[in-house]
Design a protein around this motif. Sequence first.
Motif, mmCIF file in Angstrom:
data_model
loop_
_atom_site.group_PDB
_atom_site.id
_atom_site.type_symbol
_atom_site.label_atom_id
_atom_site.label_comp_id
_atom_site.label_asym_id
_atom_site.label_seq_id
_atom_site.Cartn_x
_atom_site.Cartn_y
_atom_site.Cartn_z
ATOM 1 N N MET A 63 0.825 -1.158 -0.056
ATOM 2 C CA MET A 63 0.342 -0.387 -0.248
ATOM 3 C C MET A 63 1.169 1.317 -0.130
ATOM 4 O O MET A 63 1.710 1.976 1.020
ATOM 5 N N SER A 121 -11.417 -6.209 8.522
ATOM 6 C CA SER A 121 -12.202 -5.135 7.142
ATOM 7 C C SER A 121 -12.380 -4.882 5.771
ATOM 8 O O SER A 121 -11.446 -6.538 5.685
ATOM 9 N N VAL A 122 -12.712 -4.804 4.669
ATOM 10 C CA VAL A 122 -12.356 -4.210 3.529
ATOM 11 C C VAL A 122 -12.367 -3.241 3.120
ATOM 12 O O VAL A 122 -13.550 -2.496 2.960
ATOM 13 N N ALA A 123 -11.950 -2.921 2.629
ATOM 14 C CA ALA A 123 -11.578 -1.530 1.761
ATOM 15 C C ALA A 123 -13.021 -1.069 0.886
ATOM 16 O O ALA A 123 -13.358 -1.978 0.054
ATOM 17 N N TRP A 124 -13.470 -0.149 0.108
ATOM 18 C CA TRP A 124 -14.295 0.033 -1.092
ATOM 19 C C TRP A 124 -13.413 -1.155 -2.273
ATOM 20 O O TRP A 124 -11.974 0.071 -2.102
ATOM 21 N N HIS A 125 -13.991 -1.706 -3.059
ATOM 22 C CA HIS A 125 -13.827 -2.153 -4.225
ATOM 23 C C HIS A 125 -15.471 -2.728 -5.040
ATOM 24 O O HIS A 125 -16.392 -3.028 -4.229
ATOM 25 N N GLU A 182 -19.206 -0.417 -5.818
ATOM 26 C CA GLU A 182 -18.446 -1.057 -4.977
ATOM 27 C C GLU A 182 -19.102 -1.189 -4.661
ATOM 28 O O GLU A 182 -20.192 -0.232 -3.394
ATOM 29 N N ALA A 184 -18.066 -2.832 0.274
ATOM 30 C CA ALA A 184 -17.264 -2.435 1.734
ATOM 31 C C ALA A 184 -18.163 -2.967 3.539
ATOM 32 O O ALA A 184 -18.723 -2.797 2.927
ATOM 33 N N PRO A 186 -16.405 -2.091 6.432
ATOM 34 C CA PRO A 186 -15.703 -1.253 7.018
ATOM 35 C C PRO A 186 -15.478 -1.204 8.353
ATOM 36 O O PRO A 186 -16.471 -2.000 9.230
ATOM 37 N N LYS A 187 -13.722 -0.933 9.829
ATOM 38 C CA LYS A 187 -13.834 -1.458 10.498
ATOM 39 C C LYS A 187 -14.634 -0.447 11.755
ATOM 40 O O LYS A 187 -15.500 0.098 11.202
#
Length: 206
Positions: A63, A121-125, A182, A184, A186-187
Amino acid sequence: MQASLFDDAAYGTTLGRLGPTVRRRALTAGAWVDVRPGWLTGSDALFDRLAGEVPWQSERRRMYDRVVDVPRLVCFYPEGAELPDSVLEATREALSSHYRHELGENFATAGLCWYRDGQDSVAWHGDDTGRSRTEDTMVAILSLGAARPLLLRPKGGGPSIRYTVGHGDLLVMGGSCQRTWEHAVPKTTRPVGPRISVQFRTRGVR
């Protein structure tokens, strides 16, 4: 993990009906989302089996100028691989049977993600690697364990849509969703239990 009061395991781990029990929401640009709450009863027992038996892996990803830990554990089962539990085999067959007339093919692979707590989490994608970059497809997600928000928004930004899924809920993203929207997880700083997400995809889609 705190078990759900509505996830009755008295009759084992059982898939419910699809058909008219599935609620579809049309989005923009030919995208849509189907939701079927509580599709899998006894799902907490399946969560426990997967948590203990799947060969979970931690990944690292570049990243910007550094390499960081991916904030969740993962395991991927490619086309033709035996899934780690017979309930997941039955789930994939049921999804293929229900959506085949619209999808034109069967679901072929399964990706598992273990969100251990609110910091995973998983980010926007979008799942737009492979055929889904140019073709409509479907990604079906079976959520096990504690409920977590899954957010969707138009690609490029805009107001988000929130679904809270867990304890055997099914959510399916279809049409152009992977190209034009997208999603996600989130945390959160709130105390939440662990969740396992099982994503069923078609051949050549990641």
